[in-house]
Design a protein around this motif. Structure first.
Motif, mmCIF file in Angstrom:
data_model
loop_
_atom_site.group_PDB
_atom_site.id
_atom_site.type_symbol
_atom_site.label_atom_id
_atom_site.label_comp_id
_atom_site.label_asym_id
_atom_site.label_seq_id
_atom_site.Cartn_x
_atom_site.Cartn_y
_atom_site.Cartn_z
ATOM 1 N N ILE A 147 -4.385 -0.008 -5.939
ATOM 2 C CA ILE A 147 -5.792 0.256 -5.579
ATOM 3 C C ILE A 147 -5.882 0.566 -4.086
ATOM 4 O O ILE A 147 -6.565 1.505 -3.666
ATOM 5 N N SER A 266 -11.353 -4.205 -4.862
ATOM 6 C CA SER A 266 -10.765 -4.226 -6.205
ATOM 7 C C SER A 266 -11.695 -3.557 -7.205
ATOM 8 O O SER A 266 -12.902 -3.798 -7.210
ATOM 9 N N VAL A 270 -10.286 2.266 -10.937
ATOM 10 C CA VAL A 270 -9.124 2.939 -10.328
ATOM 11 C C VAL A 270 -7.903 2.764 -11.231
ATOM 12 O O VAL A 270 -7.157 3.711 -11.479
#
Length: 320
Positions: A147, A266, A270
């Motif tokens: 990420i 977070s 993704v």
């Protein structure tokens, strides 16, 4: 919510009760109350967890003004199985294999109970279904690093056909930056730095030019790059390696202007976006050969991570 799993009321976890060097303050506890879940959260039986530098920086009190109250169970990354779901959860059901970085904002109000525990609770939005071809150990190694790698490209609006130099190409983030540059973003040329024994790894990940930083200074190369992605904290030197009008992005603050620093957020979306690349094997997890470390050797695993010699990610498995 009922569950087919026999979920205990108390769990085993690594905990610290004060700030300091993580390998000195971590204590193993076998009687921590299991976290409750909110309506948008799931409870995960943790199968594997990865360590991150953010764990030991947090333990040192780097962001204690916005931290959860002590005592704290550290850990950001995990892969495991959903054993309980909140009333508003729609993406996951009990029994699903998932992975993610469970702490949305590392520096701002992180969770009290992280992933170095038998069970942990987190919002469904930070999780994704585990790619079917990856083991729990491999999946646990990815979230925070991939990420971060991906959002760095976003931050500098990287586009196909640009050249990139990755500083720290054998590390947790750097090893994924190389692969994303090559296989996801279509970089025209990927260069990367690492020490002598890691040169072959850089090439195997997709680096067109492997630079041994023990033998040459990347900032003195005649060739300059559209982007330098700094994972080691050398943004001042990185600025000398970038073309005029190029960009330097760093994940290690403070950045030397005009280098750009950023903190990853977070985001399960993704992971979902990158799932085809993970399932096809174009982008691969990179695991340190010394691992995985058993849960009982968490302190040793952190001591090893702090040497900065790890290749890719350091993972704990099995838990407990």
């Amino acid at each position: 919510m009922a569950s087919i799993y026999n979920i205990p009321s108390h769990i085993k976890a690594w905990v610290y009760y004060e700030y300091g060097n993580i390998e000195e303050i971590l204590k193993f506890e076998s009687n921590i109350p299991i976290p409750d879940i909110k309506e948008d959260q799931v409870l995960i039986k943790v199968v594997a967890a990865a360590l991150n530098p953010a764990d030991y920086m947090r333990a040192l009190g780097f962001f204690k003004d916005t931290d959860a109250p002590l005592p704290i169970v550290p850990g950001f990354d995990a892969a495991g199985v959903v054993v309980r779901v909140g009333s508003k959860v729609s993406k996951f059901k009990v029994g699903d294999e998932v992975y993610g970085d469970i702490i949305e904002y590392a520096w701002n109000n992180p969770k009290t109970i992280g992933t170095l525990a038998e069970y942990t609770a987190t919002e469904e939005k930070v999780l994704a279904h585990k790619p079917s071809n990856l083991s729990f150990i491999e999946a646990a190694s990815l979230p925070a690093a991939i990420i971060t790698a991906y959002q760095g490209f976003d931050k500098i609006e990287f586009s196909a056909g640009k050249s990139i130099l990755v500083l720290g190409g054998a590390g947790g983030v750097g090893s994924l930056v190389i692969q994303l540059a090559k296989h996801v973003f279509g970089a025209s040329k990927v260069a990367a730095t690492a020490s002598t024994p890691k040169q072959d790894l850089l090439r195997s990940l997709g680096a067109d030019l492997a630079i041994d930083y023990t033998k040459e200074n990347f900032e003195e190369l005649v060739e300059k790059f559209d982007v330098v992605y700094d994972t080691v904290g050398e943004s001042n030197k990185a600025l000398k390696a970038v073309k005029e009008g190029g960009k330097v992005v760093t994940i290690v603050p403070p950045a030397t202007p005009p280098a750009i620093t950023f903190s990853a957020v977070s985001d399960g979306a993704v992971l979902e976006k990158l799932q085809p690349y993970l399932e096809s094997g174009k982008v691969k997890p990179v695991l340190d050969p010394k691992g995985p470390f058993p849960f009982s050797q968490t302190v040793e695993a952190f001591a090893y991570l702090k040497t900065n010699r790890a290749i890719g990610k350091v993972v704990l498995h099995p838990i407990p």
